[in-house]
Design an enzyme around this catalytic site. Structure first.
Site, PDB file in Angstrom:
ATOM      1  N   HIS A  52      -6.775  95.124  -4.693  1.00 26.83           N
ATOM      2  CA  HIS A  52      -7.452  96.420  -4.816  1.00 26.83           C
ATOM      3  C   HIS A  52      -7.628  97.029  -3.427  1.00 26.83           C
ATOM      4  O   HIS A  52      -7.439  98.237  -3.241  1.00 26.83           O
ATOM      5  CB  HIS A  52      -8.837  96.252  -5.461  1.00 26.83           C
ATOM      6  CG  HIS A  52      -8.817  95.724  -6.866  1.00 26.83           C
ATOM      7  ND1 HIS A  52      -9.242  94.461  -7.194  1.00 26.83           N
ATOM      8  CD2 HIS A  52      -8.437  96.301  -8.037  1.00 26.83           C
ATOM      9  CE1 HIS A  52      -9.139  94.272  -8.500  1.00 26.83           C
ATOM     10  NE2 HIS A  52      -8.641  95.372  -9.044  1.00 26.83           N
ATOM     11  N   GLN A  57       1.791  98.105  -8.791  1.00 21.89           N
ATOM     12  CA  GLN A  57       3.013  97.698  -9.510  1.00 21.89           C
ATOM     13  C   GLN A  57       2.765  96.429 -10.331  1.00 21.89           C
ATOM     14  O   GLN A  57       3.500  96.138 -11.271  1.00 21.89           O
ATOM     15  CB  GLN A  57       4.135  97.451  -8.501  1.00 21.89           C
ATOM     16  CG  GLN A  57       5.483  97.233  -9.159  1.00 21.89           C
ATOM     17  CD  GLN A  57       6.436  96.477  -8.265  1.00 21.89           C
ATOM     18  OE1 GLN A  57       6.593  96.831  -7.101  1.00 21.89           O
ATOM     19  NE2 GLN A  57       7.081  95.453  -8.807  1.00 21.89           N
ATOM     20  N   LYS A  58       1.717  95.691  -9.977  1.00 19.58           N
ATOM     21  CA  LYS A  58       1.329  94.484 -10.730  1.00 19.58           C
ATOM     22  C   LYS A  58       1.266  94.802 -12.232  1.00 19.58           C
ATOM     23  O   LYS A  58       1.648  93.984 -13.065  1.00 19.58           O
ATOM     24  CB  LYS A  58      -0.032  94.025 -10.199  1.00 19.58           C
ATOM     25  CG  LYS A  58      -0.868  93.189 -11.108  1.00 19.58           C
ATOM     26  CD  LYS A  58      -0.522  91.747 -10.943  1.00 19.58           C
ATOM     27  CE  LYS A  58      -1.447  90.819 -11.675  1.00 19.58           C
ATOM     28  NZ  LYS A  58      -1.977  91.289 -12.938  1.00 19.58           N
ATOM     29  N   SER A  94      -5.240  88.779  -8.926  1.00 22.52           N
ATOM     30  CA  SER A  94      -5.710  89.391 -10.168  1.00 22.52           C
ATOM     31  C   SER A  94      -7.159  88.983 -10.386  1.00 22.52           C
ATOM     32  O   SER A  94      -7.550  87.850 -10.061  1.00 22.52           O
ATOM     33  CB  SER A  94      -4.861  88.889 -11.345  1.00 22.52           C
ATOM     34  OG  SER A  94      -5.507  89.180 -12.569  1.00 22.52           O
ATOM     35  N   SER A  95      -7.942  89.896 -10.944  1.00 23.33           N
ATOM     36  CA  SER A  95      -9.345  89.576 -11.250  1.00 23.33           C
ATOM     37  C   SER A  95      -9.411  88.384 -12.197  1.00 23.33           C
ATOM     38  O   SER A  95     -10.342  87.577 -12.143  1.00 23.33           O
ATOM     39  CB  SER A  95     -10.028  90.783 -11.901  1.00 23.33           C
ATOM     40  OG  SER A  95      -9.865  91.917 -11.091  1.00 23.33           O
ATOM     41  N   ARG A  96      -8.418  88.272 -13.065  1.00 22.04           N
ATOM     42  CA  ARG A  96      -8.431  87.197 -14.067  1.00 22.04           C
ATOM     43  C   ARG A  96      -8.224  85.820 -13.431  1.00 22.04           C
ATOM     44  O   ARG A  96      -8.560  84.810 -14.052  1.00 22.04           O
ATOM     45  CB  ARG A  96      -7.359  87.449 -15.122  1.00 22.04           C
ATOM     46  CG  ARG A  96      -7.729  88.572 -16.080  1.00 22.04           C
ATOM     47  CD  ARG A  96      -6.755  88.620 -17.255  1.00 22.04           C
ATOM     48  NE  ARG A  96      -7.294  89.401 -18.348  1.00 22.04           N
ATOM     49  CZ  ARG A  96      -7.197  90.718 -18.445  1.00 22.04           C
ATOM     50  NH1 ARG A  96      -6.573  91.389 -17.505  1.00 22.04           N
ATOM     51  NH2 ARG A  96      -7.715  91.362 -19.478  1.00 22.04           N
TER      52      ARG A  96
HETATM   53  P1  AMP Z   1      -7.715  96.377 -12.412  1.00 21.76           P
HETATM   54  O1  AMP Z   1      -9.066  96.353 -11.782  1.00 21.76           O
HETATM   55  O2  AMP Z   1      -7.175  95.037 -12.731  1.00 21.76           O
HETATM   56  O3  AMP Z   1      -7.619  97.378 -13.534  1.00 21.76           O
HETATM   57  O4  AMP Z   1      -6.743  96.934 -11.273  1.00 21.76           O
HETATM   58  C1  AMP Z   1      -6.975  98.156 -10.641  1.00 21.76           C
HETATM   59  C2  AMP Z   1      -5.720  98.552  -9.912  1.00 21.76           C
HETATM   60  O5  AMP Z   1      -5.389  97.571  -8.943  1.00 21.76           O
HETATM   61  C3  AMP Z   1      -4.511  98.675 -10.848  1.00 21.76           C
HETATM   62  O6  AMP Z   1      -3.749  99.822 -10.487  1.00 21.76           O
HETATM   63  C4  AMP Z   1      -3.768  97.390 -10.582  1.00 21.76           C
HETATM   64  O7  AMP Z   1      -2.383  97.472 -10.851  1.00 21.76           O
HETATM   65  C5  AMP Z   1      -4.033  97.197  -9.105  1.00 21.76           C
HETATM   66  N1  AMP Z   1      -3.828  95.788  -8.723  1.00 21.76           N
HETATM   67  C6  AMP Z   1      -4.293  94.709  -9.384  1.00 21.76           C
HETATM   68  N2  AMP Z   1      -3.856  93.581  -8.783  1.00 21.76           N
HETATM   69  C7  AMP Z   1      -3.097  93.960  -7.736  1.00 21.76           C
HETATM   70  C8  AMP Z   1      -2.346  93.266  -6.733  1.00 21.76           C
HETATM   71  N3  AMP Z   1      -2.291  91.938  -6.707  1.00 21.76           N
HETATM   72  N4  AMP Z   1      -1.670  93.985  -5.806  1.00 21.76           N
HETATM   73  C9  AMP Z   1      -1.721  95.344  -5.826  1.00 21.76           C
HETATM   74  N5  AMP Z   1      -2.394  96.067  -6.760  1.00 21.76           N
HETATM   75  C10 AMP Z   1      -3.073  95.384  -7.694  1.00 21.76           C
END
Ligand code: AMP
Length: 280
Positions: free
Chosen positions: A37, A150-151, A187-189
């Site tokens: 993020h 892109q993840k 990843s948050s997960r």
């Molecule tokens: P999320 O909080 O998981 O919904 O992610 C918020 C944004 O961060 C989304 O656009 C994701 O694709 C991006 N994101 C999540 N993990 C990564 C990562 N490892 N590298 C780059 N962007 C990420």
């Protein structure tokens, strides 16, 4: 950093800044923030006069209620990370503010083929929920530039379609995936993985690199081998696919157009996804 909770307050504040010489950048998130993020936020900072980050765990995009209930949350740490990245505004709305008319009878977006495959197939309704929240957030923030990772490859294509369908003026900027040293996509997960699962988790990226190394010879063969790699490490595989990078049409052989390899698999209770653009 300014913290704003009410959509109306954010709208009014951003309108008062409308004489900014450089654009407003927006990074939507669901919190439990990590360096992936932060990469998006830093890129927005470098390309915008004002960076807005939202944290909102969107109930309408979770087809599995237990996934929603167990979604990690760490607001104090998130605020520290955001401040360290130089975030200008943290937008922290409540569900009732985003869905002021409730979450039943929501608008349907004509996403067509894109929501029938891969994540769309395994998480029915997921991309409708993503569009419902993103359409609302984009109406509130009205950013010049929207930064997404892109993840979540298919999500980026869905948002590009939403922007086109709704004639939204924001420019979508897709940011390459940030990975751990062993290849695991941040990843948050990942926080929900136990130590043993975390050690096995990088098999997903290893399987993607295996596909990238061998897909020119036989897509079918490397897909099969990638599934074996994952199953050997006790993953439950949802899909391992190679698709056209622009349309996500599933492909059984190399073509002359850019392609992408995509994987979704469970490790214990945790569902992980990742993808890799394939060298032409
Ligand atoms: P999320 O909080 O998981 O919904 O992610 C918020 C944004 O961060 C989304 O656009 C994701 O694709 C991006 N994101 C999540 N993990 C990564 C990562 N490892 N590298 C780059 N962007 C990420």
């Amino acid at each position: 950093m300014i913290l704003i909770k009410k959509p109306e307050t954010l709208r009014t504040f951003l309108q008062s800044c409308s004489n900014l010489s450089a654009p407003v950048g927006f990074v939507p998130t669901m919190g439990a923030l990590h360096e992936g993020h932060a990469k998006l936020i830093r890129l927005s900072k470098g390309n915008s006069a004002l960076t807005v980050v939202s944290i909102f765990v969107n109930p309408t995009q979770f087809n599995d209620p237990s996934d929603f209930n167990k979604y990690p949350s760490s607001i104090e740490e998130d605020i520290l990370l955001l401040a360290n990245c130089g975030t200008d505004i943290l937008f922290l709305p409540s569900v009732s503010e985003i869905y002021s008319g409730g979450t039943n009878s929501l608008e349907k977006y004509p996403l067509g083929y894109l929501e029938t495959i891969l994540e769309g197939k395994y998480r029915p309704g997921h991309f409708q929920g993503v569009c419902q929240v993103m359409h609302r957030l984009l109406q509130i923030v009205d950013p010049h530039k929207l930064f997404m990772g892109q993840k979540d490859y298919q999500q980026c294509l869905v948002i590009a379609k939403l922007i086109e369908l709704m004639k939204i003026k924001s420019e979508l900027i897709v940011v390459p995936t940030l990975r751990e040293a062993d290849g695991l996509a941040l990843s948050s997960r990942n926080r929900r993985l136990n130590k043993d699962e975390r050690n096995r988790a990088a098999t997903i990226s290893a399987a993607l690199y295996h596909i990238a190394a061998g897909y020119k010879k036989s897509v079918v063969q490397v897909k099969h081998e990638a599934i074996n790699m994952l199953e050997e490490k006790k993953f439950r595989v949802d899909y391992v696919e190679v698709a056209d990078a622009a349309t996500l049409e599933i492909q059984q052989e190399k073509t002359n157009r850019p392609q992408v390899a995509l994987i979704a698999a469970f490790l214990g209770e945790v569902r992980l996804i990742d993808n890799l653009l394939l060298p032409g």
